[in-house]
Design a protein around this motif. Structure first.
Motif, PDB file in Angstrom:
ATOM      1  N   ALA A 288       0.826  -1.211   0.000  1.00  0.00           N
ATOM      2  CA  ALA A 288       0.000   0.000   0.000  1.00  0.00           C
ATOM      3  C   ALA A 288       0.858   1.258   0.000  1.00  0.00           C
ATOM      4  CB  ALA A 288      -0.930  -0.008   1.215  1.00  0.00           C
ATOM      5  N   ARG A 289       1.909   1.259   0.814  1.00  0.00           N
ATOM      6  CA  ARG A 289       2.786   2.441   0.857  1.00  0.00           C
ATOM      7  C   ARG A 289       3.529   2.623  -0.463  1.00  0.00           C
ATOM      8  NH1 ARG A 289       4.434   0.525   6.457  1.00  0.00           N
ATOM      9  NH2 ARG A 289       3.018   1.641   7.866  1.00  0.00           N
ATOM     10  N   ARG A 290       3.955   1.504  -1.066  1.00  0.00           N
ATOM     11  CA  ARG A 290       4.638   1.613  -2.359  1.00  0.00           C
ATOM     12  C   ARG A 290       3.701   2.175  -3.421  1.00  0.00           C
ATOM     13  NH1 ARG A 290       6.021  -3.309  -2.774  1.00  0.00           N
ATOM     14  NH2 ARG A 290       8.014  -3.102  -1.667  1.00  0.00           N
ATOM     15  N   LEU A 291       2.450   1.742  -3.391  1.00  0.00           N
ATOM     16  CA  LEU A 291       1.466   2.285  -4.328  1.00  0.00           C
ATOM     17  C   LEU A 291       1.229   3.765  -4.062  1.00  0.00           C
ATOM     18  CD1 LEU A 291      -0.728   1.949  -6.517  1.00  0.00           C
ATOM     19  CD2 LEU A 291      -2.307   1.267  -4.700  1.00  0.00           C
ATOM     20  N   ARG A 296       1.976   9.246  -5.857  1.00  0.00           N
ATOM     21  CA  ARG A 296       2.369  10.612  -5.544  1.00  0.00           C
ATOM     22  C   ARG A 296       3.459  11.111  -6.487  1.00  0.00           C
ATOM     23  NH1 ARG A 296       4.852  11.631   0.289  1.00  0.00           N
ATOM     24  NH2 ARG A 296       6.610  10.616  -0.759  1.00  0.00           N
ATOM     25  N   GLU A 297       4.443  10.247  -6.792  1.00  0.00           N
ATOM     26  CA  GLU A 297       5.510  10.642  -7.720  1.00  0.00           C
ATOM     27  C   GLU A 297       4.952  10.871  -9.121  1.00  0.00           C
ATOM     28  OE1 GLU A 297       8.736  11.346  -7.086  1.00  0.00           O
ATOM     29  OE2 GLU A 297       8.092  11.213  -5.010  1.00  0.00           O
ATOM     30  N   TYR A 416       0.088  -4.372  -5.714  1.00  0.00           N
ATOM     31  CA  TYR A 416      -0.954  -4.165  -4.707  1.00  0.00           C
ATOM     32  C   TYR A 416      -2.178  -5.021  -5.037  1.00  0.00           C
ATOM     33  CZ  TYR A 416      -4.272  -1.648  -1.700  1.00  0.00           C
ATOM     34  OH  TYR A 416      -5.203  -1.318  -0.753  1.00  0.00           O
ATOM     35  N   ALA A 417      -2.526  -5.109  -6.320  1.00  0.00           N
ATOM     36  CA  ALA A 417      -3.673  -5.926  -6.731  1.00  0.00           C
ATOM     37  C   ALA A 417      -3.432  -7.397  -6.413  1.00  0.00           C
ATOM     38  CB  ALA A 417      -3.936  -5.740  -8.221  1.00  0.00           C
ATOM     39  N   GLU A 418      -2.186  -7.864  -6.577  1.00  0.00           N
ATOM     40  CA  GLU A 418      -1.863  -9.256  -6.241  1.00  0.00           C
ATOM     41  C   GLU A 418      -2.087  -9.523  -4.752  1.00  0.00           C
ATOM     42  OE1 GLU A 418       2.100 -10.035  -7.435  1.00  0.00           O
ATOM     43  OE2 GLU A 418       1.719  -9.788  -9.584  1.00  0.00           O
TER      44      GLU A 418
END
Length: 620
Positions: A288-291, A296-297, A416-418
């Motif tokens: 979630a944080r990586r997404l 954001r980037e 994230y979907a995985e």
């Protein structure tokens, strides 16, 4: 001037230093109410001390205190009071004078900054052709909540050239300002019939100006509470200009926005934003944080790309003036791309379709270079082409960064979907309220602005820079680059107190509407400006509702958040969400979610066509 009243001159230090000391002593003495002070000392040392002494002595020894003891305590009280008075006197000479200086700094900021805003607007008009001056000048009049009937009629006369429309809008405004709704509606009906003849002309001129015209025609004026739409990306463009030492990367529109931002911050305005926190096991929180960071980037790179598009569009507006014609003529012969760029510049707010405008800019740039002949162009025209080429290359670099971040965003979303698909049998992602635990997301409302301990130091630095600017241009004309340099320095001052370089902070500020400082008048006193500015800025609503709606939709679309009925009262009371809107989101949870990344791929910016680049480089 106020900022230099207490600074000794270098060529005559002794007299100036003496005057400074005397002024401090006299000022400290004036602050003391000597009659009242001595009366307090006499009252304390006399009756109060006598009664307190007699009562205490009688309770301890059963008899009255001797007069020697009374004189002892009375003398002690007088000496202590004199020492306290001396300390307060010294405080008024030092710290007290600093408070006065802070107060004068705030007064001077309220006095000088509005003048800069007015000058920037006038300078913007001087840099445009007749068409641009007409549209932008009309926009300033129409968006002014305090504009009178004559001002609005003048704007409509300039835009349409129709005296009947000017007279009709004058009638509408007069009745509207006096609250006579029935007559306003009657006059509005007549005005709309006249305006229908010019609907296509207004639409082709500027979408924003057309909106303001029809708003006025309906008998309504701009709302002070809703405020004015900001120009997106102005903070990033100003910082980019400072970092690259290239003022061509920003525009006068950005200067105006910076001055308005400084004015709002000094008035104490704060800008809200939402921070998302993820709770759960390690696999979920990391994905979630990586997404979240990838999204954001990607938004940040799109933000920068759109900013580059706007700057290049404004430069192309000036570069495409046809030689041999008066500025503003030949409107019928201008090309489609030229008219489209004109519409954007007349709006000066948000880019509604970056893809369409990007295509217009790339097409206009290619056409300009294909027709460029260095042998028939002067040095000024060649330098202008060089600037446009550099801006276009920066646009290409920012577009390439958007493509890179797009693919990173897509990969993070797929990961994230995985994780979510592997947990389909578990509890869905929930909105966690304070005190709740489990697997889901929490929302934290934060705000950006100058704190109580930061406002005065910032005001002192801003006042010093504004005073320097006034002295530097006291006997010279203020040029475009002068105002841009001032905006850079003002934003750098604010950056000492607020992290304006962070994209999240920029988005939080630029997503709000600004106060309607278009109602500034040249001859307003600083006292009137101060009270007017504080009331004006505090009256602008912060878009908390729009912000929470956007955040919820993003969480539902990308994080598979599922809202519950019990979440609606919390969202309504805590974040001012629209309950009906929140109820509609109840049906957009995981049931309608599919693990397909359907965000359209960003448009590619083509390379420049062949052009005599050596001639352009030689001109520099």
């Amino acid at each position: 001037m106020a900022a230099y009243d207490d600074i000794p001159a270098r060529n005559s230090p002794a007299p100036s230093l003496t005057d400074s000391i005397l002024s401090r002593v006299r000022g400290a003495a004036k602050k003391e109410r000597w009659g009242k002070t001595f009366l307090q000392i006499a009252w304390t040392a006399g009756p109060v001390t006598y009664l307190a002494l007699q009562g205490g002595y009688y309770m301890a020894y059963g008899k009255s205190a001797p007069m020697q003891v009374f004189f002892y305590f009375a003398g002690y009280t007088v000496i202590a009071a004199v020492f306290a008075l001396a300390v307060r006197f010294l405080y008024n000479m030092t710290r007290g004078s600093e408070k006065d200086a802070d107060h004068r700094s705030l007064q001077r900021v309220f006095d000088l900054l509005p003048d800069r805003i007015i000058e920037v607007r006038d300078l913007q008009l001087s840099d445009l052709d007749l068409f641009g001056r007409t549209v932008l000048g009309a926009k300033y009049l129409l968006e002014n909540p305090n504009a009178g009937a004559e001002a609005v009629a003048t704007a409509l006369m300039d835009l349409t050239g129709d005296k009947e429309i000017a007279a009709a809008i004058r009638d509408v405004e007069v009745y509207r300002r006096y609250g006579l709704i029935v007559r306003t509606q009657e006059k509005s009906t007549v005005l709309k019939e006249y305006l229908e003849r010019h609907r296509d002309l207004l639409a082709a001129t500027s979408e924003e100006v057309a909106r303001l015209v029809w708003l006025r025609a309906a008998g309504m004026g701009p709302s002070r509470r809703l405020g004015r739409t900001r120009t997106r990306g102005f903070i990033g463009r100003v910082f980019a200009a400072a970092e690259a030492d290239n003022l061509n990367l920003m525009s006068l529109v950005d200067v105006e926005e910076v001055c308005i931002l400084v004015f709002e911050l000094i008035c104490g305005r704060r800008y809200p934003y939402f921070k998302v926190r993820y709770f759960g096991d390690r696999a979920y929180t990391e994905a979630a944080r990586r997404l979240y960071h990838a999204r954001r980037e990607y938004r940040a790179s799109v933000f920068v790309r759109n900013s580059r598009i706007r700057v290049l569009a404004e430069r192309l507006y000036a570069a495409e003036d046809q030689p041999g014609k008066e500025r503003g003529e030949g409107r019928a012969e201008t090309k489609k791309g030229r008219n489209a760029i004109r519409r954007v510049l007349a709006s000066f707010t948000q880019i509604r379709s970056a893809r369409i405008l990007q295509e217009m800019v790339t097409g206009a740039m290619a056409n300009l270079l294909e027709n460029f002949n260095p042998d028939k162009s002067g040095r000024a025209e060649t330098r202008r082409i060089r600037t446009l080429v550099e801006l276009y290359r920066q646009l290409r670099r920012s577009a390439a960064r958007v493509e890179k971040n797009y693919h990173a965003f897509k990969m993070a979303w797929e990961r994230y979907a995985e994780v979510l698909e592997s947990r389909s049998s578990q509890v869905p992602v929930r909105l966690l309220k304070p005190g709740e635990s489990g697997w889901g997301v929490g929302l934290q409302l934060k705000s950006i602005g100058l704190g109580s301990k930061e406002t005065l130091p910032a005001a002192r630095l801003i006042e010093e820079r504004l005073e320097e600017f006034s002295l530097e241009h006291e006997e010279s004309n203020i040029k475009t680059n002068d105002q841009k340099e001032l905006a850079v320095s003002l934003l750098q001052i604010l950056d000492r107190f607020i992290p304006l370089g962070e994209i999240q902070v920029q988005r939080a500020i630029e997503s709000t509407n600004s106060a309607y400082l278009t109602s500034l008048e040249k001859d307003m006193s600083y006292t009137a400006r101060e009270s007017w500015g504080l009331a004006l800025v505090s009256g602008v609503d912060s878009p908390l509702r729009e912000g929470i709606h956007e955040t919820l939709r993003g969480l539902i679309e990308f994080d598979q958040l599922q809202l519950r009925e019990e979440d609606i009262p919390y969202l309504t009371e805590r974040f001012n969400a629209d309950p009906e809107y929140a109820k509609g989101l109840l049906f957009e949870g995981p049931k309608g979610w599919t693990p397909v990344f359907d965000l359209p791929e960003p448009a590619h910016v083509p390379s420049l066509p062949d052009y005599p680049s050596k001639a352009v480089r030689r001109s520099s």
